[in-house]
Motif scaffolding. Structure first.
Motif, PDB file in Angstrom:
ATOM      1  N   ASP A  38      17.090  -6.565   4.929  1.00  0.00           N
ATOM      2  CA  ASP A  38      17.511  -7.008   6.262  1.00  0.00           C
ATOM      3  C   ASP A  38      17.121  -8.475   6.478  1.00  0.00           C
ATOM      4  OD1 ASP A  38      18.319  -7.236   8.858  1.00  0.00           O
ATOM      5  OD2 ASP A  38      17.430  -5.340   9.514  1.00  0.00           O
ATOM      6  N   TYR A  39      17.893  -9.368   5.871  1.00  0.00           N
ATOM      7  CA  TYR A  39      17.625 -10.797   6.032  1.00  0.00           C
ATOM      8  C   TYR A  39      17.841 -11.248   7.473  1.00  0.00           C
ATOM      9  CZ  TYR A  39      17.530 -11.330   0.936  1.00  0.00           C
ATOM     10  OH  TYR A  39      17.211 -11.236  -0.392  1.00  0.00           O
ATOM     11  N   GLU A  40      18.787 -10.635   8.153  1.00  0.00           N
ATOM     12  CA  GLU A  40      19.076 -11.035   9.532  1.00  0.00           C
ATOM     13  C   GLU A  40      17.878 -10.773  10.439  1.00  0.00           C
ATOM     14  OE1 GLU A  40      22.723  -9.443  10.966  1.00  0.00           O
ATOM     15  OE2 GLU A  40      23.948 -10.397   9.409  1.00  0.00           O
ATOM     16  N   LEU A  41      17.196  -9.646  10.218  1.00  0.00           N
ATOM     17  CA  LEU A  41      16.007  -9.341  11.007  1.00  0.00           C
ATOM     18  C   LEU A  41      14.880 -10.314  10.687  1.00  0.00           C
ATOM     19  CD1 LEU A  41      14.329  -7.484  12.872  1.00  0.00           C
ATOM     20  CD2 LEU A  41      13.765  -6.132  10.839  1.00  0.00           C
ATOM     21  N   GLY A  42      14.667 -10.573   9.415  1.00  0.00           N
ATOM     22  CA  GLY A  42      13.540 -11.408   9.019  1.00  0.00           C
ATOM     23  C   GLY A  42      13.681 -12.860   9.422  1.00  0.00           C
ATOM     24  N   PHE A  43      14.896 -13.391   9.349  1.00  0.00           N
ATOM     25  CA  PHE A  43      15.101 -14.823   9.576  1.00  0.00           C
ATOM     26  C   PHE A  43      15.914 -15.134  10.831  1.00  0.00           C
ATOM     27  CE2 PHE A  43      14.325 -14.407   5.013  1.00  0.00           C
ATOM     28  CZ  PHE A  43      13.363 -15.389   4.814  1.00  0.00           C
ATOM     29  N   ASN A  44      16.391 -14.084  11.505  1.00  0.00           N
ATOM     30  CA  ASN A  44      17.193 -14.264  12.713  1.00  0.00           C
ATOM     31  C   ASN A  44      18.406 -15.159  12.438  1.00  0.00           C
ATOM     32  OD1 ASN A  44      17.914 -13.894  15.401  1.00  0.00           O
ATOM     33  ND2 ASN A  44      16.733 -15.663  16.107  1.00  0.00           N
ATOM     34  N   VAL A  45      19.092 -14.841  11.332  1.00  0.00           N
ATOM     35  CA  VAL A  45      20.319 -15.554  10.981  1.00  0.00           C
ATOM     36  C   VAL A  45      21.423 -14.526  10.751  1.00  0.00           C
ATOM     37  CG1 VAL A  45      19.138 -17.525   9.938  1.00  0.00           C
ATOM     38  CG2 VAL A  45      19.718 -15.550   8.513  1.00  0.00           C
ATOM     39  N   LEU A  83       7.692 -21.833  15.921  1.00  0.00           N
ATOM     40  CA  LEU A  83       6.367 -21.234  15.752  1.00  0.00           C
ATOM     41  C   LEU A  83       5.690 -20.900  17.077  1.00  0.00           C
ATOM     42  CD1 LEU A  83       5.054 -23.257  12.696  1.00  0.00           C
ATOM     43  CD2 LEU A  83       6.071 -20.973  12.757  1.00  0.00           C
ATOM     44  N   GLN A  84       6.341 -21.187  18.201  1.00  0.00           N
ATOM     45  CA  GLN A  84       5.827 -20.707  19.483  1.00  0.00           C
ATOM     46  C   GLN A  84       6.088 -19.215  19.653  1.00  0.00           C
ATOM     47  OE1 GLN A  84       3.943 -22.722  21.678  1.00  0.00           O
ATOM     48  NE2 GLN A  84       4.104 -23.869  19.758  1.00  0.00           N
ATOM     49  N   ASP A  85       7.085 -18.702  18.921  1.00  0.00           N
ATOM     50  CA  ASP A  85       7.447 -17.286  19.019  1.00  0.00           C
ATOM     51  C   ASP A  85       6.493 -16.469  18.143  1.00  0.00           C
ATOM     52  OD1 ASP A  85       8.580 -14.754  18.880  1.00  0.00           O
ATOM     53  OD2 ASP A  85      10.635 -15.514  18.864  1.00  0.00           O
ATOM     54  N   PRO A  86       5.751 -15.527  18.717  1.00  0.00           N
ATOM     55  CA  PRO A  86       4.805 -14.723  17.925  1.00  0.00           C
ATOM     56  C   PRO A  86       5.481 -13.977  16.775  1.00  0.00           C
ATOM     57  CG  PRO A  86       4.443 -14.397  20.279  1.00  0.00           C
ATOM     58  CD  PRO A  86       5.703 -15.178  20.152  1.00  0.00           C
ATOM     59  N   LYS A  87       6.726 -13.546  16.977  1.00  0.00           N
ATOM     60  CA  LYS A  87       7.430 -12.841  15.899  1.00  0.00           C
ATOM     61  C   LYS A  87       7.645 -13.754  14.697  1.00  0.00           C
ATOM     62  CE  LYS A  87      10.847 -11.603  18.532  1.00  0.00           C
ATOM     63  NZ  LYS A  87      12.136 -11.009  18.975  1.00  0.00           N
ATOM     64  N   ASN A  88       7.923 -15.020  14.963  1.00  0.00           N
ATOM     65  CA  ASN A  88       8.108 -15.961  13.859  1.00  0.00           C
ATOM     66  C   ASN A  88       6.795 -16.264  13.153  1.00  0.00           C
ATOM     67  OD1 ASN A  88      10.888 -16.229  14.108  1.00  0.00           O
ATOM     68  ND2 ASN A  88      10.722 -17.875  15.614  1.00  0.00           N
ATOM     69  N   ARG A  89       5.706 -16.284  13.911  1.00  0.00           N
ATOM     70  CA  ARG A  89       4.410 -16.499  13.260  1.00  0.00           C
ATOM     71  C   ARG A  89       4.053 -15.305  12.375  1.00  0.00           C
ATOM     72  NH1 ARG A  89       3.026 -18.500  18.433  1.00  0.00           N
ATOM     73  NH2 ARG A  89       1.599 -16.763  18.878  1.00  0.00           N
ATOM     74  N   LEU A  90       4.399 -14.111  12.834  1.00  0.00           N
ATOM     75  CA  LEU A  90       4.190 -12.922  12.007  1.00  0.00           C
ATOM     76  C   LEU A  90       5.082 -12.982  10.762  1.00  0.00           C
ATOM     77  CD1 LEU A  90       3.028 -10.089  11.523  1.00  0.00           C
ATOM     78  CD2 LEU A  90       4.892  -9.176  12.939  1.00  0.00           C
ATOM     79  N   ALA A  91       6.338 -13.384  10.956  1.00  0.00           N
ATOM     80  CA  ALA A  91       7.260 -13.504   9.824  1.00  0.00           C
ATOM     81  C   ALA A  91       6.766 -14.540   8.826  1.00  0.00           C
ATOM     82  CB  ALA A  91       8.658 -13.869  10.320  1.00  0.00           C
ATOM     83  N   LEU A  92       6.217 -15.641   9.330  1.00  0.00           N
ATOM     84  CA  LEU A  92       5.668 -16.675   8.453  1.00  0.00           C
ATOM     85  C   LEU A  92       4.574 -16.104   7.563  1.00  0.00           C
ATOM     86  CD1 LEU A  92       5.233 -19.644   7.569  1.00  0.00           C
ATOM     87  CD2 LEU A  92       3.698 -19.886   9.529  1.00  0.00           C
ATOM     88  N   ALA A 106       4.162 -13.059   6.598  1.00  0.00           N
ATOM     89  CA  ALA A 106       4.685 -12.088   5.628  1.00  0.00           C
ATOM     90  C   ALA A 106       5.597 -12.735   4.594  1.00  0.00           C
ATOM     91  CB  ALA A 106       5.433 -10.984   6.364  1.00  0.00           C
ATOM     92  N   LEU A 107       6.518 -13.576   5.056  1.00  0.00           N
ATOM     93  CA  LEU A 107       7.575 -14.081   4.178  1.00  0.00           C
ATOM     94  C   LEU A 107       7.136 -15.244   3.299  1.00  0.00           C
ATOM     95  CD1 LEU A 107      10.536 -13.942   6.720  1.00  0.00           C
ATOM     96  CD2 LEU A 107       9.973 -12.283   4.936  1.00  0.00           C
ATOM     97  N   SER A 108       6.081 -15.934   3.684  1.00  0.00           N
ATOM     98  CA  SER A 108       5.634 -17.075   2.880  1.00  0.00           C
ATOM     99  C   SER A 108       4.660 -16.671   1.786  1.00  0.00           C
ATOM    100  CB  SER A 108       4.986 -18.135   3.777  1.00  0.00           C
ATOM    101  OG  SER A 108       3.796 -17.628   4.373  1.00  0.00           O
ATOM    102  N   THR A 109       4.224 -15.431   1.796  1.00  0.00           N
ATOM    103  CA  THR A 109       3.223 -14.996   0.822  1.00  0.00           C
ATOM    104  C   THR A 109       3.751 -13.954  -0.155  1.00  0.00           C
ATOM    105  OG1 THR A 109       2.426 -13.330   2.397  1.00  0.00           O
ATOM    106  CG2 THR A 109       1.314 -15.470   2.400  1.00  0.00           C
TER     107      THR A 109
END
Length: 515
Positions: free
Chosen positions: A409-416, A76-85, A87-90
């Motif tokens: 694009d799950y790889e983009l959203g979750f970086n997996v 959660l230090q990564d701004p991209k992950n906070r943005l993903a959170l 979008a993806l959690s809601t």
């Protein structure tokens, strides 16, 4: 002016002092937050060191709460992950991560299509009868041409009724055949896990049509339980499992009258099954007695047909007549599959996988993708719809009616990374044939390579584009497993594979999953 004179001269200086105090407070708060974060980080690190004190250099077999908390903190230090959170959690991640480019390219335009698609779009509702719907949607095309009908459905419930009866009988016979094995043997456990599912395969359709024929849906429409089969299925499953234990005990009793007892018990068990099915699905038409079918043709003229279900289905075996009607002989069609785990150009079958005792077992001709797809393309070029089996839930959107590995694009959203091959997905239990549908068109490149396919589904007109889906060729490569073809659409080399002694796969193999 009196009002202006009443304002103290020192007020601007006081305002400045307050602003300075606020600024200092903000700096203090920021320092405190930073200090708290650093303190949290230090606490987490100490906890990690404490947890690892006895495991230095060893693989941890337990989940470290401290390490997990530290990882979450880092993520959660990564701004991209906070943005993903946010979008993806809601919302549904699959919807959030859909790629507009895939939606734009997967259009309902095709340069090879059968000249006549059946109507109306069918709806299997809350049941697992997709294979019956797909098969009857293939059959009805020739029947509609023969009788010049604008809209027509064969009775899916009729085949469903007899499939349940036959599967119940085959299950009990299989239990008796394996009675010498321990009840926790993998084969017995697999049989007991699903005695009488809704699913099926092409070979099973052939068995049913050959034995019981077909009837129009107007003569045997869906009951509530045909459309909502869960409760009926649970009752049948419970009864059959109970009966299975009883049959095993009778056969293994060692009594001199065991055979007689088993026969009498099984007959009573089947009577119970037929009673349950009759009371939940309704009484089906007799397969030998003539029915009267009245309908209007396209010219709105009333027509009457008097024929038995077996005679009605007999037209599907009249190769000469069906060719003229753009149909296919139900008994000549066979399944091409693409299973990269097994040797290509090999006949496969699955142990204990059929519905009718004494009928045909499920068989597959395993071929490489180019051969497999060429067979489907040749069917469409001849104007024949194609029954096919796939894993419909993967990278698909039922509302849009799109099936494409590039859709989400799950790889983009979750970086997996998601990199399993088709063979690996089958081996790991990640994929199998879960749904049967019908191909009615394909779009080919100038060189003849398939780009996308048109799919007739059985999820009502509310799914996809008025009931039709578009499937990218890449999706077909990865998540389709079976196409049912006429022998004339493949080479002699492929037809000769049908003469082989089949390789027998165990019942729990992924190719034993029923669509």
């Amino acid at each position: 002016m009196g009002g202006a004179e009443s304002v103290p001269r020192e007020r601007p200086q006081q305002r400045s002092s307050r602003m300075d105090l606020l600024a200092l407070q903000e700096k203090y708060d920021a320092f405190r937050i930073t200090e708290d974060r650093e303190t949290d980080s230090m606490i987490v690190e100490r906890n990690i060191q404490y947890e690892n004190r006895d495991h230095i250099g060893q693989r941890q077999t337990h989940v470290s709460g401290a390490k997990t908390e530290a990882l979450i903190h880092t993520i959660l230090q990564d701004p991209k992950n906070r943005l993903a959170l946010s979008a993806l959690s809601t919302a549904n991640p699959a919807t959030v991560l859909e790629k507009p480019a895939a939606i734009l390219k997967d259009t309902q335009t095709f340069n090879v299509a059968i000249p006549f698609e059946g109507a109306p779009i069918t709806n299997q509702r809350s049941s697992g009868r997709c294979w019956i719907f797909a098969a009857t949607n293939v059959f009805r095309v020739a029947i509609m041409k023969k009788y010049d009908i604008e809209k027509f459905e064969l009775s899916q419930a009729y085949l469903f009724f007899w499939d349940k009866v036959e599967k119940s009988n085959f299950f009990l016979e299989s239990i008796l055949e394996t009675a010498d094995l321990p009840v926790d043997d993998r084969l017995v456990a697999t049989l007991m896990s699903q005695p009488v599912s809704d699913g099926g395969q092409w070979s099973m359709i052939q068995n049913l049509v050959d034995k019981y024929g077909l009837v129009p849906q107007t003569l045997y429409p869906d009951s509530f339980n045909a459309q909502n089969s869960a409760v009926m299925d649970r009752l049948l499953t419970t009864k059959l499992r109970e009966d299975a234990l009883r049959l095993r005990a009778l056969k293994n009793s060692g009594s001199s009258t065991a055979a007689t007892s088993v026969a009498a018990a099984k007959e009573q068990m089947m009577q119970d099954i037929v009673r349950i099915l009759t009371l939940t699905l309704g009484r089906p038409p007799s397969s030998y007695t003539k029915f009267t079918w009245e309908f209007y043709d396209k010219a709105h003229k009333l027509k009457t047909v008097k024929v038995s279900p077996k005679e009605f289905a007999g037209g599907l075996n009249d190769t000469h007549g069906l060719r003229a009607l753009g149909g296919t002989d139900v008994h000549s069609l066979f399944s091409l599959v693409n299973d990269p785990r097994n040797e290509y150009n090999r006949l496969l079958t699955v142990d204990f996988l059929t519905n009718v005792s004494g009928g045909e077992y499920v068989t597959y001709v395993n071929v490489d993708k180019p051969v497999w797809k060429k067979g489907a393309i040749e069917m469409l070029k001849k104007g024949w719809p194609v029954f096919f089996g796939s894993d419909v839930g993967k990278f698909s959107d039922s509302k849009l009616g799109i099936m494409d590995p590039d859709l989400v694009d799950y790889e983009l959203g979750f970086n997996v990374k998601l990199g399993m091959s088709k063979a690996e997905r089958l081996t790991a239990g990640e994929s199998a044939m879960t749904h049967a549908m019908v191909l009615t068109a394909v779009h080919l490149s100038p060189s003849g390579e398939p780009i996308r396919w048109r799919v007739e589904n059985s999820w009502s007109e509310n799914a996809g584009t008025e009931g039709y889906f578009v499937m990218s060729d890449k999706w077909m490569d990865e998540f389709c497993y079976q196409v049912v073809v006429d022998p004339s659409c493949v080479s002699q080399e492929v037809r000769d594979i049908l003469k082989q002694d089949p390789k027998v796969l165990p019942l729990w193999d992924p190719m034993g999953v029923l669509a």
